[in-house]
Design an enzyme around this catalytic site. Structure first.
Site, PDB file in Angstrom:
ATOM      1  N   GLU A  30      -9.815  -1.893   5.468  1.00 26.44           N
ATOM      2  CA  GLU A  30     -10.457  -1.527   6.724  1.00 26.44           C
ATOM      3  C   GLU A  30     -11.710  -2.375   6.955  1.00 26.44           C
ATOM      4  O   GLU A  30     -12.212  -3.002   6.008  1.00 26.44           O
ATOM      5  CB  GLU A  30     -10.830  -0.038   6.687  1.00 26.44           C
ATOM      6  CG  GLU A  30      -9.631   0.902   6.508  1.00 26.44           C
ATOM      7  CD  GLU A  30      -8.716   0.972   7.735  1.00 26.44           C
ATOM      8  OE1 GLU A  30      -8.654  -0.003   8.513  1.00 26.44           O
ATOM      9  OE2 GLU A  30      -8.059   2.009   7.912  1.00 26.44           O
ATOM     10  N   ASP A  46      -7.485  -2.352  14.283  1.00 24.58           N
ATOM     11  CA  ASP A  46      -8.883  -2.648  13.922  1.00 24.58           C
ATOM     12  C   ASP A  46      -8.989  -3.942  13.098  1.00 24.58           C
ATOM     13  O   ASP A  46     -10.030  -4.232  12.520  1.00 24.58           O
ATOM     14  CB  ASP A  46      -9.507  -1.475  13.142  1.00 24.58           C
ATOM     15  CG  ASP A  46      -8.830  -1.197  11.801  1.00 24.58           C
ATOM     16  OD1 ASP A  46      -7.874  -1.920  11.423  1.00 24.58           O
ATOM     17  OD2 ASP A  46      -9.265  -0.257  11.104  1.00 24.58           O
ATOM     18  N   ASP A  84       0.808  -1.215   0.000  1.00 24.55           N
ATOM     19  CA  ASP A  84       0.000   0.000   0.000  1.00 24.55           C
ATOM     20  C   ASP A  84       0.846   1.272   0.000  1.00 24.55           C
ATOM     21  O   ASP A  84       2.067   1.226   0.198  1.00 24.55           O
ATOM     22  CB  ASP A  84      -0.968   0.008   1.196  1.00 24.55           C
ATOM     23  CG  ASP A  84      -0.326  -0.540   2.481  1.00 24.55           C
ATOM     24  OD1 ASP A  84       0.911  -0.512   2.590  1.00 24.55           O
ATOM     25  OD2 ASP A  84      -1.065  -0.993   3.361  1.00 24.55           O
TER      26      ASP A  84
HETATM   27  C1  F6R Z   1       1.396  -1.375   6.085  1.00 28.67           C
HETATM   28  C2  F6R Z   1       0.121  -2.057   6.208  1.00 28.67           C
HETATM   29  C3  F6R Z   1      -0.696  -2.004   7.443  1.00 28.67           C
HETATM   30  C4  F6R Z   1       0.121  -2.240   8.709  1.00 28.67           C
HETATM   31  C5  F6R Z   1      -0.768  -2.145   9.947  1.00 28.67           C
HETATM   32  C6  F6R Z   1       0.033  -2.267  11.220  1.00 28.67           C
HETATM   33  O1  F6R Z   1       1.956  -1.587   4.813  1.00 28.67           O
HETATM   34  O2  F6R Z   1      -0.273  -2.663   5.262  1.00 28.67           O
HETATM   35  O3  F6R Z   1      -1.715  -2.951   7.373  1.00 28.67           O
HETATM   36  O4  F6R Z   1       0.725  -3.496   8.638  1.00 28.67           O
HETATM   37  O5  F6R Z   1      -1.448  -0.948   9.951  1.00 28.67           O
HETATM   38  O6  F6R Z   1       0.873  -1.168  11.322  1.00 28.67           O
HETATM   39  P1  F6R Z   1       2.058  -1.146  12.395  1.00 28.67           P
HETATM   40  O7  F6R Z   1       2.993  -2.207  11.996  1.00 28.67           O
HETATM   41  O8  F6R Z   1       2.679   0.208  12.255  1.00 28.67           O
HETATM   42  O9  F6R Z   1       1.416  -1.384  13.716  1.00 28.67           O
END
Ligand code: F6R
Length: 261
Positions: free
Chosen positions: A143, A136, A67
């Site tokens: 999401e 979440d 992403d």
């Molecule tokens: C990032 C991604 C997100 C993160 C998730 C956890 O490329 O795809 O899904 O893996 O938001 O983020 P952290 O690791 O910062 O807690």
């Protein structure tokens, strides 16, 4: 799903990096799916160490990131382009032309998303996908309520995700509202998947993803449908799992468990 619980974040990161290294050693031209955020930083540190000290070779690797924030240029310090460059790409010998990250600044997102999906397919599909999990329950930026069949597209970030990610920005209002993200359907097509989670703040999402029902409200739960997923957790992230004893028993008895090889 195989659940591997390690005491610390460092141990968890080393164990997951070992699986990535094993993939590159057995298939030097592997296609990796990569994640950003706090979670995989330890894995990238270990991969860089393995590259520098043990000659782990990235010269034939292709990578696709999950992403990118819409509106951030490649050189923006909070862009995922910048993150990947700083945390991995500038330290290893992956050819720049083999690196794919969704564009946050294309003027045609629909065409870009279709092209991104096509490129994954043309490169032979993703061999090993690295994932973190949002508090979440999201994977990539899928999401809650995202279709479990979704493909690469623009998503509006949830308020929870914006609040979680505000720690990387000066103020919450600076966090982009939109992201371009691989879909759940895109992710499920990877041949193998590593889901990583650390910290007590991830424990609820982890238990919902691993032991809850498969639901679009926790998009990580869709991984239950995939035949080859390993979850690497540190102890605080694993703490609420109802079957924790069982997973640890399996881990101790399993002769092929990654941490023992
Ligand atoms: C990032 C991604 C997100 C993160 C998730 C956890 O490329 O795809 O899904 O893996 O938001 O983020 P952290 O690791 O910062 O807690």
């Amino acid at each position: 799903m195989e659940i591997i619980v390690q005491e610390t974040y460092e141990e968890m990161s080393r164990a997951a990096a070992k699986v990535v290294a094993r993939m590159l050693n057995s298939k030097p031209n592997a296609v990796l799916g990569l994640a950003t955020g706090s979670t995989p930083q330890g894995v990238y540190r270990e991969l860089v160490r393995l590259h520098k000290n043990e000659g782990l070779d990235f010269s034939q690797v292709t990578s696709f990131n999950l992403d990118e924030y819409v509106g951030l240029t490649k050189d923006h310090p909070q862009s995922y382009h910048y993150f990947m460059h700083e945390n991995l790409f500038k330290h290893v010998n992956i050819p720049p032309q083999n690196v794919y990250i969704p564009s946050g600044t294309t003027d045609n997102y629909v065409a870009f998303c279709a092209w991104y999906e096509r490129r994954i397919e043309e490169c032979g599909g993703i061999d090993l996908q690295l994932l973190g999990i949002g508090s979440d329950g999201h994977i990539a930026f899928n999401e809650p309520s995202s279709s479990l069949g979704s493909r690469t597209r623009i998503k509006t970030l949830a308020r929870q995700t914006i609040a979680d990610n505000a720690r990387f920005f000066e103020k919450t209002e600076d966090v982009p509202i939109y992201a371009i993200t691989m879909g759940v359907g895109t992710i499920l097509e990877a041949r193998s998947i590593l889901l990583l989670a650390n910290g007590a703040h991830k424990a609820d999402a982890v238990v919902a993803a691993i032991e809850g029902p498969v639901t679009s409200m926790i998009t990580a739960s869709a991984l239950q449908l995939h035949p080859d997923v390993i979850c690497f957790l540190d102890r605080p992230a694993a703490d609420k799992l109802k079957m924790l004893d069982y997973y640890q028993w399996v881990q101790a008895k399993h002769p092929g468990a990654p941490q023992g090889t």
